[in-house]
Motif scaffolding. Sequence first.
Motif, PDB file in Angstrom:
ATOM      1  N   ASN A 198      46.410  17.649  34.027  1.00  0.00           N
ATOM      2  CA  ASN A 198      47.512  17.608  33.073  1.00  0.00           C
ATOM      3  C   ASN A 198      47.036  17.467  31.629  1.00  0.00           C
ATOM      4  N   ALA A 199      45.890  16.843  31.437  1.00  0.00           N
ATOM      5  CA  ALA A 199      45.341  16.710  30.093  1.00  0.00           C
ATOM      6  C   ALA A 199      44.953  18.063  29.514  1.00  0.00           C
ATOM      7  N   LYS A 200      44.638  19.011  30.390  1.00  0.00           N
ATOM      8  CA  LYS A 200      44.255  20.349  29.967  1.00  0.00           C
ATOM      9  C   LYS A 200      45.361  21.371  30.175  1.00  0.00           C
ATOM     10  N   ASN A 201      46.513  20.919  30.654  1.00  0.00           N
ATOM     11  CA  ASN A 201      47.636  21.821  30.929  1.00  0.00           C
ATOM     12  C   ASN A 201      47.218  22.990  31.819  1.00  0.00           C
ATOM     13  N   THR A 202      46.485  22.674  32.864  1.00  0.00           N
ATOM     14  CA  THR A 202      45.930  23.711  33.718  1.00  0.00           C
ATOM     15  C   THR A 202      46.060  23.351  35.191  1.00  0.00           C
ATOM     16  N   VAL A 203      46.388  24.352  36.000  1.00  0.00           N
ATOM     17  CA  VAL A 203      46.404  24.201  37.444  1.00  0.00           C
ATOM     18  C   VAL A 203      45.371  25.158  38.017  1.00  0.00           C
ATOM     19  N   TYR A 204      44.731  24.764  39.112  1.00  0.00           N
ATOM     20  CA  TYR A 204      43.664  25.547  39.705  1.00  0.00           C
ATOM     21  C   TYR A 204      43.960  25.864  41.162  1.00  0.00           C
ATOM     22  N   LEU A 205      43.343  26.919  41.635  1.00  0.00           N
ATOM     23  CA  LEU A 205      43.375  27.239  43.054  1.00  0.00           C
ATOM     24  C   LEU A 205      41.957  27.609  43.468  1.00  0.00           C
ATOM     25  N   GLN A 206      41.316  26.701  44.186  1.00  0.00           N
ATOM     26  CA  GLN A 206      39.986  26.953  44.713  1.00  0.00           C
ATOM     27  C   GLN A 206      40.138  27.656  46.050  1.00  0.00           C
ATOM     28  N   MET A 207      39.568  28.832  46.170  1.00  0.00           N
ATOM     29  CA  MET A 207      39.701  29.640  47.372  1.00  0.00           C
ATOM     30  C   MET A 207      38.330  29.809  48.010  1.00  0.00           C
ATOM     31  N   ASN A 208      38.191  29.292  49.215  1.00  0.00           N
ATOM     32  CA  ASN A 208      36.948  29.393  49.963  1.00  0.00           C
ATOM     33  C   ASN A 208      37.170  30.197  51.236  1.00  0.00           C
ATOM     34  N   SER A 209      36.081  30.637  51.833  1.00  0.00           N
ATOM     35  CA  SER A 209      36.133  31.397  53.081  1.00  0.00           C
ATOM     36  C   SER A 209      37.149  32.528  52.997  1.00  0.00           C
ATOM     37  N   LEU A 210      37.080  33.276  51.931  1.00  0.00           N
ATOM     38  CA  LEU A 210      38.057  34.323  51.683  1.00  0.00           C
ATOM     39  C   LEU A 210      38.000  35.429  52.732  1.00  0.00           C
ATOM     40  N   LYS A 211      39.164  35.963  53.036  1.00  0.00           N
ATOM     41  CA  LYS A 211      39.325  37.023  54.013  1.00  0.00           C
ATOM     42  C   LYS A 211      39.931  38.252  53.351  1.00  0.00           C
ATOM     43  N   PRO A 212      39.719  39.440  53.913  1.00  0.00           N
ATOM     44  CA  PRO A 212      40.326  40.643  53.336  1.00  0.00           C
ATOM     45  C   PRO A 212      41.840  40.530  53.192  1.00  0.00           C
ATOM     46  N   GLU A 213      42.492  39.838  54.102  1.00  0.00           N
ATOM     47  CA  GLU A 213      43.934  39.682  54.025  1.00  0.00           C
ATOM     48  C   GLU A 213      44.393  38.783  52.885  1.00  0.00           C
ATOM     49  N   ASP A 214      43.452  38.145  52.193  1.00  0.00           N
ATOM     50  CA  ASP A 214      43.788  37.366  51.005  1.00  0.00           C
ATOM     51  C   ASP A 214      43.928  38.250  49.774  1.00  0.00           C
ATOM     52  N   THR A 215      43.580  39.507  49.903  1.00  0.00           N
ATOM     53  CA  THR A 215      43.671  40.437  48.782  1.00  0.00           C
ATOM     54  C   THR A 215      45.110  40.564  48.305  1.00  0.00           C
ATOM     55  N   ALA A 216      45.321  40.305  47.023  1.00  0.00           N
ATOM     56  CA  ALA A 216      46.659  40.343  46.449  1.00  0.00           C
ATOM     57  C   ALA A 216      46.570  40.021  44.968  1.00  0.00           C
ATOM     58  N   VAL A 217      47.685  40.191  44.282  1.00  0.00           N
ATOM     59  CA  VAL A 217      47.820  39.663  42.937  1.00  0.00           C
ATOM     60  C   VAL A 217      48.327  38.237  43.085  1.00  0.00           C
ATOM     61  N   TYR A 218      47.643  37.306  42.467  1.00  0.00           N
ATOM     62  CA  TYR A 218      48.004  35.900  42.558  1.00  0.00           C
ATOM     63  C   TYR A 218      48.726  35.457  41.292  1.00  0.00           C
ATOM     64  N   TYR A 219      49.846  34.776  41.486  1.00  0.00           N
ATOM     65  CA  TYR A 219      50.674  34.309  40.389  1.00  0.00           C
ATOM     66  C   TYR A 219      50.813  32.792  40.421  1.00  0.00           C
ATOM     67  N   CYS A 220      50.785  32.180  39.255  1.00  0.00           N
ATOM     68  CA  CYS A 220      51.143  30.771  39.179  1.00  0.00           C
ATOM     69  C   CYS A 220      52.563  30.673  38.646  1.00  0.00           C
ATOM     70  N   ALA A 221      53.231  29.594  38.994  1.00  0.00           N
ATOM     71  CA  ALA A 221      54.620  29.410  38.611  1.00  0.00           C
ATOM     72  C   ALA A 221      54.900  27.937  38.346  1.00  0.00           C
ATOM     73  N   ALA A 222      55.861  27.681  37.482  1.00  0.00           N
ATOM     74  CA  ALA A 222      56.258  26.321  37.130  1.00  0.00           C
ATOM     75  C   ALA A 222      57.736  26.124  37.416  1.00  0.00           C
ATOM     76  N   GLY A 223      58.077  24.961  37.949  1.00  0.00           N
ATOM     77  CA  GLY A 223      59.460  24.658  38.244  1.00  0.00           C
ATOM     78  C   GLY A 223      59.724  23.173  38.263  1.00  0.00           C
ATOM     79  N   ARG A 224      60.972  22.829  38.383  1.00  0.00           N
ATOM     80  CA  ARG A 224      61.353  21.423  38.393  1.00  0.00           C
ATOM     81  C   ARG A 224      60.990  20.744  39.710  1.00  0.00           C
ATOM     82  N   TYR A 225      60.994  21.515  40.783  1.00  0.00           N
ATOM     83  CA  TYR A 225      60.737  20.953  42.093  1.00  0.00           C
ATOM     84  C   TYR A 225      59.603  21.683  42.790  1.00  0.00           C
TER      85      TYR A 225
END
Length: 122
Positions: free
Chosen positions: A74-101
Amino acid sequence: QVQLVESGGGLVQAGGSLRLSCAASGRSFSSYSMGWFRQAPGKEREFVSYISTSGGITFYAASVKGRFTISRDNAKNTVYLQMNSLKPEDTAVYYCAAGRYSTTYPRDYNYWGQGTQVTVSS
């Protein structure tokens, strides 16, 4: 008015790792739950993971549980997604989103980034 910008996507071989970042600007980042979603060509956007405002609660789609880790600074206003053991089916455009809940539904999020491409080769 929150602007989100994803980065860190790229091409990786199956079994490899990648870390995505989502930088936020505008309103207070710490007041938003954050989610990661992905969308493959010709398919609907699907939930990947979410994290609560303080980072104390996280949740993952069954397809990525045990392989992906969501976190936020939160100090850097940043969210991360560490992805390990990646598979071909993980191929996609990845989006981050913000919401109240913290939810698994795209419709519940108010702000979205432009997306970053992740391609996993076999």
